[in-house]
Design a protein around this motif. Structure first.
Motif, PDB file in Angstrom:
ATOM      1  N   SER A  64      43.151  32.155  -6.947  1.00  0.00           N
ATOM      2  CA  SER A  64      44.030  31.730  -5.856  1.00  0.00           C
ATOM      3  C   SER A  64      43.540  32.289  -4.521  1.00  0.00           C
ATOM      4  O   SER A  64      43.526  31.574  -3.516  1.00  0.00           O
ATOM      5  CB  SER A  64      45.482  32.143  -6.125  1.00  0.00           C
ATOM      6  N   VAL A  65      43.100  33.538  -4.487  1.00  0.00           N
ATOM      7  CA  VAL A  65      42.552  34.110  -3.262  1.00  0.00           C
ATOM      8  C   VAL A  65      41.254  33.390  -2.885  1.00  0.00           C
ATOM      9  O   VAL A  65      41.023  33.071  -1.711  1.00  0.00           O
ATOM     10  CB  VAL A  65      42.315  35.634  -3.423  1.00  0.00           C
ATOM     11  N   PHE A  66      40.414  33.094  -3.868  1.00  0.00           N
ATOM     12  CA  PHE A  66      39.166  32.378  -3.625  1.00  0.00           C
ATOM     13  C   PHE A  66      39.428  30.993  -3.034  1.00  0.00           C
ATOM     14  O   PHE A  66      38.761  30.578  -2.091  1.00  0.00           O
ATOM     15  CB  PHE A  66      38.375  32.267  -4.938  1.00  0.00           C
ATOM     16  N   ALA A  67      40.419  30.285  -3.565  1.00  0.00           N
ATOM     17  CA  ALA A  67      40.748  28.945  -3.053  1.00  0.00           C
ATOM     18  C   ALA A  67      41.230  29.019  -1.604  1.00  0.00           C
ATOM     19  O   ALA A  67      40.852  28.183  -0.775  1.00  0.00           O
ATOM     20  CB  ALA A  67      41.803  28.289  -3.940  1.00  0.00           C
ATOM     21  N   VAL A  68      42.046  30.012  -1.285  1.00  0.00           N
ATOM     22  CA  VAL A  68      42.533  30.168   0.088  1.00  0.00           C
ATOM     23  C   VAL A  68      41.374  30.500   1.035  1.00  0.00           C
ATOM     24  O   VAL A  68      41.287  29.956   2.141  1.00  0.00           O
ATOM     25  CB  VAL A  68      43.656  31.224   0.157  1.00  0.00           C
ATOM     26  N   LEU A  69      40.468  31.382   0.600  1.00  0.00           N
ATOM     27  CA  LEU A  69      39.303  31.707   1.431  1.00  0.00           C
ATOM     28  C   LEU A  69      38.432  30.473   1.669  1.00  0.00           C
ATOM     29  O   LEU A  69      37.967  30.242   2.791  1.00  0.00           O
ATOM     30  CB  LEU A  69      38.477  32.808   0.772  1.00  0.00           C
ATOM     31  N   LEU A  70      38.221  29.688   0.622  1.00  0.00           N
ATOM     32  CA  LEU A  70      37.450  28.459   0.793  1.00  0.00           C
ATOM     33  C   LEU A  70      38.146  27.498   1.751  1.00  0.00           C
ATOM     34  O   LEU A  70      37.485  26.839   2.553  1.00  0.00           O
ATOM     35  CB  LEU A  70      37.229  27.769  -0.552  1.00  0.00           C
ATOM     36  N   TYR A  71      39.461  27.431   1.688  1.00  0.00           N
ATOM     37  CA  TYR A  71      40.201  26.565   2.593  1.00  0.00           C
ATOM     38  C   TYR A  71      39.928  26.957   4.051  1.00  0.00           C
ATOM     39  O   TYR A  71      39.648  26.101   4.886  1.00  0.00           O
ATOM     40  CB  TYR A  71      41.701  26.630   2.297  1.00  0.00           C
ATOM     41  N   PHE A  72      39.994  28.254   4.357  1.00  0.00           N
ATOM     42  CA  PHE A  72      39.737  28.705   5.724  1.00  0.00           C
ATOM     43  C   PHE A  72      38.300  28.405   6.144  1.00  0.00           C
ATOM     44  O   PHE A  72      38.050  28.030   7.294  1.00  0.00           O
ATOM     45  CB  PHE A  72      40.048  30.191   5.878  1.00  0.00           C
ATOM     46  N   ILE A  73      37.357  28.551   5.229  1.00  0.00           N
ATOM     47  CA  ILE A  73      35.966  28.223   5.537  1.00  0.00           C
ATOM     48  C   ILE A  73      35.828  26.736   5.818  1.00  0.00           C
ATOM     49  O   ILE A  73      35.174  26.332   6.793  1.00  0.00           O
ATOM     50  CB  ILE A  73      35.046  28.660   4.379  1.00  0.00           C
ATOM     51  N   PHE A  74      36.474  25.908   5.008  1.00  0.00           N
ATOM     52  CA  PHE A  74      36.370  24.459   5.186  1.00  0.00           C
ATOM     53  C   PHE A  74      37.088  23.988   6.443  1.00  0.00           C
ATOM     54  O   PHE A  74      36.719  22.973   7.021  1.00  0.00           O
ATOM     55  CB  PHE A  74      36.896  23.709   3.974  1.00  0.00           C
ATOM     56  N   GLU A  75      38.092  24.701   6.876  1.00  0.00           N
ATOM     57  CA  GLU A  75      38.734  24.376   8.148  1.00  0.00           C
ATOM     58  C   GLU A  75      37.765  24.579   9.305  1.00  0.00           C
ATOM     59  O   GLU A  75      37.810  23.852  10.284  1.00  0.00           O
ATOM     60  CB  GLU A  75      39.984  25.239   8.349  1.00  0.00           C
ATOM     61  N   LYS A  76      36.888  25.568   9.179  1.00  0.00           N
ATOM     62  CA  LYS A  76      35.921  25.866  10.241  1.00  0.00           C
ATOM     63  C   LYS A  76      34.690  24.954  10.177  1.00  0.00           C
ATOM     64  O   LYS A  76      34.243  24.456  11.201  1.00  0.00           O
ATOM     65  CB  LYS A  76      35.455  27.329  10.152  1.00  0.00           C
ATOM     66  N   VAL A  77      34.126  24.776   8.989  1.00  0.00           N
ATOM     67  CA  VAL A  77      32.856  24.053   8.868  1.00  0.00           C
ATOM     68  C   VAL A  77      33.023  22.587   8.491  1.00  0.00           C
ATOM     69  O   VAL A  77      32.052  21.848   8.505  1.00  0.00           O
ATOM     70  CB  VAL A  77      31.905  24.735   7.859  1.00  0.00           C
ATOM     71  N   GLY A  78      34.210  22.184   8.149  1.00  0.00           N
ATOM     72  CA  GLY A  78      34.442  20.798   7.771  1.00  0.00           C
ATOM     73  C   GLY A  78      34.588  20.631   6.267  1.00  0.00           C
ATOM     74  O   GLY A  78      34.100  21.443   5.492  1.00  0.00           O
ATOM     75  N   SER A  79      35.249  19.568   5.899  1.00  0.00           N
ATOM     76  CA  SER A  79      35.555  19.368   4.483  1.00  0.00           C
ATOM     77  C   SER A  79      34.825  18.178   3.871  1.00  0.00           C
ATOM     78  O   SER A  79      35.230  17.687   2.831  1.00  0.00           O
ATOM     79  CB  SER A  79      37.064  19.196   4.307  1.00  0.00           C
ATOM     80  N   CYS A  80      33.746  17.738   4.496  1.00  0.00           N
ATOM     81  CA  CYS A  80      32.971  16.673   3.856  1.00  0.00           C
ATOM     82  C   CYS A  80      32.151  17.283   2.710  1.00  0.00           C
ATOM     83  O   CYS A  80      31.805  18.463   2.746  1.00  0.00           O
ATOM     84  CB  CYS A  80      32.069  15.970   4.864  1.00  0.00           C
ATOM     85  N   HIS A  81      31.883  16.490   1.713  1.00  0.00           N
ATOM     86  CA  HIS A  81      31.170  16.942   0.508  1.00  0.00           C
ATOM     87  C   HIS A  81      31.881  18.142  -0.129  1.00  0.00           C
ATOM     88  O   HIS A  81      31.257  19.129  -0.511  1.00  0.00           O
ATOM     89  CB  HIS A  81      29.719  17.287   0.815  1.00  0.00           C
ATOM     90  N   LEU A  82      33.176  18.021  -0.248  1.00  0.00           N
ATOM     91  CA  LEU A  82      34.019  19.134  -0.694  1.00  0.00           C
ATOM     92  C   LEU A  82      33.685  19.594  -2.110  1.00  0.00           C
ATOM     93  O   LEU A  82      33.642  20.799  -2.382  1.00  0.00           O
ATOM     94  CB  LEU A  82      35.488  18.705  -0.605  1.00  0.00           C
ATOM     95  N   VAL A  83      33.438  18.679  -3.013  1.00  0.00           N
ATOM     96  CA  VAL A  83      33.167  19.053  -4.405  1.00  0.00           C
ATOM     97  C   VAL A  83      31.865  19.839  -4.495  1.00  0.00           C
ATOM     98  O   VAL A  83      31.787  20.841  -5.215  1.00  0.00           O
ATOM     99  CB  VAL A  83      33.139  17.796  -5.307  1.00  0.00           C
ATOM    100  N   ILE A  84      30.859  19.416  -3.751  1.00  0.00           N
ATOM    101  CA  ILE A  84      29.585  20.149  -3.763  1.00  0.00           C
ATOM    102  C   ILE A  84      29.775  21.541  -3.172  1.00  0.00           C
ATOM    103  O   ILE A  84      29.276  22.537  -3.717  1.00  0.00           O
ATOM    104  CB  ILE A  84      28.503  19.361  -2.988  1.00  0.00           C
ATOM    105  N   LYS A  85      30.507  21.648  -2.080  1.00  0.00           N
ATOM    106  CA  LYS A  85      30.728  22.948  -1.438  1.00  0.00           C
ATOM    107  C   LYS A  85      31.522  23.893  -2.327  1.00  0.00           C
ATOM    108  O   LYS A  85      31.203  25.085  -2.404  1.00  0.00           O
ATOM    109  CB  LYS A  85      31.450  22.763  -0.105  1.00  0.00           C
ATOM    110  N   THR A  86      32.560  23.394  -2.994  1.00  0.00           N
ATOM    111  CA  THR A  86      33.345  24.277  -3.869  1.00  0.00           C
ATOM    112  C   THR A  86      32.541  24.689  -5.095  1.00  0.00           C
ATOM    113  O   THR A  86      32.673  25.819  -5.564  1.00  0.00           O
ATOM    114  CB  THR A  86      34.663  23.613  -4.305  1.00  0.00           C
TER     115      THR A  86
END
Length: 143
Positions: A64-86
């Motif tokens: 859950s902490v990892f998912a929240v951290l990824l969310y903040f990162i994706f807010e900054k760098v963008g959420s395209c290609h989300l599955v590859i990034k996660t």
């Protein structure tokens, strides 16, 4: 409906661990791995006694902490290609956790695991990353 975005993201992180655990259990059942993901996570707390429920709690908190951290990162760098990034992010987190686990626990408190165990956990981590990416894409980053 849950209105708090961080809580929803944390729950998606928790839900993403379940398919990965199922895959790791299948590997253990067929003798390909020694520990499931939740059992391995419990060794961080118990050191030499793999326990499913303790590992479940540890894995739920970390994911859950990892998912929240990824969310903040994706807010900054963008959420395209989300599955590859996660998936790449979860593989990086796996690498860090394995390094810590191998350094602190393995060989001291438990026997060194067979190499197949690492492969089963890599595969389970990829499943976690794909699941998390799909859930975030469908429930958080809707276009």
């Amino acid at each position: 409906m849950i209105q708090d975005r961080m809580l929803r993201i944390g729950i998606l992180g928790v839900l993403s661990t379940i398919p990965g655990e199922i895959a790791s259990r299948i590997f253990v059942h067929f003798g390909f791995g020694k520990f499931g993901i939740y059992e391995l996570s419990s060794l961080i707390i118990t050191f030499n006694r793999p326990v499913f429920t303790i590992g479940l709690m540890v894995d739920f908190l970390v994911s859950s902490v990892f998912a929240v951290l990824l969310y903040f990162i994706f807010e900054k760098v963008g959420s395209c290609h989300l599955v590859i990034k996660t998936t790449v992010g979860s593989l990086f987190a796996w690498l860090v956790c394995e390094l810590l686990f191998t350094t602190l626990i393995e060989g001291k408190y438990i026997d060194i695991r067979p190499i197949n165990d690492y492969y089963s956990h890599i595969f389970s981590t990829i499943i976690f990353g794909i699941t998390l990416g799909l859930l975030l894409k469908n429930f958080i980053f809707k276009s």
